[in-house]
Design a protein around this motif. Sequence first.
Motif, mmCIF file in Angstrom:
data_model
loop_
_atom_site.group_PDB
_atom_site.id
_atom_site.type_symbol
_atom_site.label_atom_id
_atom_site.label_comp_id
_atom_site.label_asym_id
_atom_site.label_seq_id
_atom_site.Cartn_x
_atom_site.Cartn_y
_atom_site.Cartn_z
ATOM 1 N N HIS A 572 0.828 -1.202 0.000
ATOM 2 C CA HIS A 572 0.000 0.000 0.000
ATOM 3 C C HIS A 572 0.867 1.259 0.000
ATOM 4 N N GLN A 573 1.963 1.233 0.753
ATOM 5 C CA GLN A 573 2.861 2.381 0.847
ATOM 6 C C GLN A 573 3.475 2.723 -0.503
ATOM 7 N N CYS A 574 3.718 1.712 -1.322
ATOM 8 C CA CYS A 574 4.268 1.944 -2.662
ATOM 9 C C CYS A 574 3.314 2.805 -3.484
ATOM 10 N N ASP A 593 -3.568 8.579 2.699
ATOM 11 C CA ASP A 593 -3.602 7.198 3.175
ATOM 12 C C ASP A 593 -4.660 6.393 2.436
ATOM 13 N N GLU A 594 -5.629 7.099 1.857
ATOM 14 C CA GLU A 594 -6.729 6.439 1.145
ATOM 15 C C GLU A 594 -6.293 6.110 -0.279
ATOM 16 N N GLN A 595 -5.855 4.888 -0.497
ATOM 17 C CA GLN A 595 -5.371 4.446 -1.807
ATOM 18 C C GLN A 595 -6.272 3.369 -2.411
ATOM 19 N N SER A 596 -7.456 3.169 -1.843
ATOM 20 C CA SER A 596 -8.305 2.062 -2.291
ATOM 21 C C SER A 596 -8.678 2.164 -3.764
ATOM 22 N N GLU A 597 -8.952 3.394 -4.233
ATOM 23 C CA GLU A 597 -9.354 3.550 -5.633
ATOM 24 C C GLU A 597 -8.184 3.274 -6.572
ATOM 25 N N ASN A 598 -6.990 3.705 -6.194
ATOM 26 C CA ASN A 598 -5.815 3.439 -7.026
ATOM 27 C C ASN A 598 -5.487 1.945 -7.052
ATOM 28 N N ILE A 599 -5.608 1.298 -5.917
ATOM 29 C CA ILE A 599 -5.370 -0.148 -5.851
ATOM 30 C C ILE A 599 -6.404 -0.885 -6.696
ATOM 31 N N ALA A 600 -7.666 -0.414 -6.656
ATOM 32 C CA ALA A 600 -8.722 -1.050 -7.456
ATOM 33 C C ALA A 600 -8.498 -0.823 -8.947
ATOM 34 N N ASP A 601 -8.030 0.367 -9.329
ATOM 35 C CA ASP A 601 -7.700 0.622 -10.740
ATOM 36 C C ASP A 601 -6.624 -0.342 -11.222
#
Length: 711
Positions: A572-574, A593-601
Motif C-alpha cells: 500500500h505504501q508503494c 492514506d486512502e489508496q483504495s481507488e488506485n489499488i482497485a484501478d
Amino acid sequence: MNHSPRRILYGLTLLLLHLAHNGSAAPGKLQRDTDLISGSQRGSEYIDRVMRHAKAAEMASFMNESYDPCDDFYEFACGNWPRVNGVRANKLSTGFFERLADGLNRKVKHMLDTENKQLDTEEDKQVRNFYKSCTAITAIDETYRNKLKEVISSFGAMPALEGSKWNESEFDWIETIGQIAFTYGQTIIIGVEVATDLANNKVNMVYVSQQAFPLEVRGMYLNKHTEIYRSKYRDLMAKYLNYYLNIDRKLAYSTATELMDFEVELAKGLNSENEVLDLEKESNLTTIAEMQKLYGPTLDIQRLVNISLDQKITSVYDLLPQYKINLVKVIQRTPKRILANYIFYRLLDALMLDVGATESRRKSNCRSMTHKYFAKFLDNMVYRRHNNGDTAADVELMWNEMQKTFKEKLQSNAFLKWISPQTRELAVKKMTAMKLEINSYANQDLSKEFDNIHVSEHDYIENLLHIFKDAASTSRQQINKPAKPLEDGELLSFTPANILVENVVKVPVAVLQPYYLWASSYPNAIKFGTLAALIGHEIIHGFDISGSKFDAQGNLNDWWDEVSRNNFAIRHQCFKEQYSNYSYYGKKLPESDEQSENIADNGGVRLAFDAYRRWQQAQDSSLNDPGSRLSHKETLPTLNYTSMQLFFISYAQVWCSDIDPKLSIIQVDTDQHVPSKFRVLGPLSNFVEFSKEFQCALGTKMNPVRKCEIY
C-alpha cells in the motif's frame, strides 16, 4: 421509496461532475443517432460492420499517435480528446462517463416527453405525472412561496421570516429535527436512520448518523484554496432566501453568512477525505443510554430517537462519533436563532425548484428531479425499452471469466504470495460467493412502491411531500423486518459499485448502453478493456482495506490475518508514494492514506486483462485454424493494432477527459479517485504485460524499474 444512506455504499467508479448536454463532435453524434436503434436492427450483419468501422474511427479520432506510447500512454490514447470533446461554456468537464450520462438522459427525456400506450406501465404513468407536475411550474409565485411557508409553520417558526416576533423560548431544536425526520424522513444536522446491520445483513438496525453536506467533504469547508466555493454556496443560499421566501436581500445575505459559518463549524467534525474510513471503529454498536452519557444533555439522543421513530429502541449504532463530539461543542456556542434558520433552510432546500430561464432549461431541471426521486423506475424503463439480450450475456461472460481467473490466481502458489494460506482460502470463498447484478430492477415488483402514494400531475410540492412521508413511514416499518438490498437511487444509475454489505457488484444500465463502451459487434478486446476493467475495479474493492472487513456473506467481520494485513500495508505504501509524486496543473497530488481507488484501478485492469487472455486462449484452442477468424474478430478495421493493444487503448479511452481548470481544485479535493490521466498512467506503468505489448524498454516512463503491485 427507499432512500438508504450512502455512507454504507462503497466503491464508486468516479465522481460525475456534470450531466449536461453533450458537446461532442461527430463521434458524439453517432451515439445520439443510435440511441433508439431497435434490437433487431442492432443485430444485423450490416449494422455490425458499420458499427465496427464507426468504433475504429471514433477511437482513432481520440488518439494522438505522434506521442510515444512508452512515454505517455494517456496522451497517445487520448491526446485529441479535448479537440473532439472539449469543455464548453455550458459544460465544464467531459469524459466517457459524462457521455454515458448524456445518452441515458436522452432516453429518459424521450420516455418522459412521449407516452407509449403499449409499453407504459401504471408505474411509468405515475413517474411521468411527477415530471408533468414539475414542468407545470413556470415561475415561483406567491402560491409557491406560501406553500413553503406552510411547511415551515407545521414545525414552528423561522427567525429570518418572523423577525422580532420570533420567540426563542418556544424553539426546541431536537424536537424540531425529530418531527421533521418523523414526518418527511429528512436528516438535518443529526439523524436516526434504519439500514442493514453491518454485522448481520439479514436484519436492520438503527443508526444515529450525521447529515449529508452540500459541499460533500471536509476540505471543501476548511481549506483556504476552496474558499471561493464556500462564497458561491453562501451567495446561492442568500439568493434562495430572497427568491423563495421574499426575505429582504440584506437580511438574506447576513442570514446566509451565518448559515455558512455554522455549516463550516459542523464540517470540522467530518473525517478527512484523505483518511481510510474504518467502519469497525466508526460504527459502534451501543445503547441509547450509553450515548446519553457520551453526548448528553446537549445531544438528547433518547428524545431524538423517540421522536424520529416513535418506537422503543435500546440498541443503536453510533456512526462516526467524531462528528457528534464536535457537534456538542458547536451546539453549545450557537445562538438558537441561527440554529432555527439553518434547520428550516435545510428543510426547504429539498422543495426549492429551479425553474430555469427557458422552457428547455426547466424541462432539463425537472428531468433531473424526476431522476433524483424515481431513479430505479427510469432505469427499469430504459432497460425494458432498450435491452436486447446480448447485453446480459456479454456481462455474464466477462464476470465468469474474471471470477474464474481471480480464484485461480488466489489458489496458485505462484501469485499473491503476500497473502497467507489461511487468508487466501477465505478470499477464495468470498470471490466464489460474490454476485454480479445488472441494476435494472427487472425482477422487482415496482408497483408496490406506489401502494401508499398517488402522484398528481398538478401539484409538485404536494407530490414531494407525499414521497417524503412515504419514505419516512417505510423506513420506520423496516426496523422489525428482514433487510432489503441496498438502494442508492440516482447514484447507482451511473456508476458500478461494490455493495460490501451484500458482497454484490452492481452494474448500472447507463454503462450497458450500446455503442459507448459496449456493443455486441465490438471485439471482446474492447469489452474486456472497458466493461470488464470497470467490473474488475469493483471486484478488487472486496479485497482492499475496507473489503477485508466484510466477509463472504457481506457481514462486518475482519477475515484477514496479521501477516496478510502487514504485507498489504507494505505494498500500500508503494502506491501512496507513487501517486503523490504525480503533478496536476503544476501541483503534486496530495499524499493520502486512502489508496483504495488506485489499488482497485491497478488490480481491476490486471484482472480484466488476465481474464481476456484466458478467454482468448480458450477460443484459440477450440478453433481448427487458431487465430484466423478470432484474430479478425478481435481487431478493428483501419486500426493497425493487435487485440491485446486494443485492450489497453480501449481501457485508456474510458478515462479520456477534459476539464475546466477552475474545477481541478474541486476534483482533487472531493474525489477519492485521482484525475483521469493518472488512472491510465498509474496502472499501466505498473503492469509488465502492458510494456510487453507496446515493447516499452525498461526505464521508460511507462515501464519504470520500480512498480507497485498488490493484485
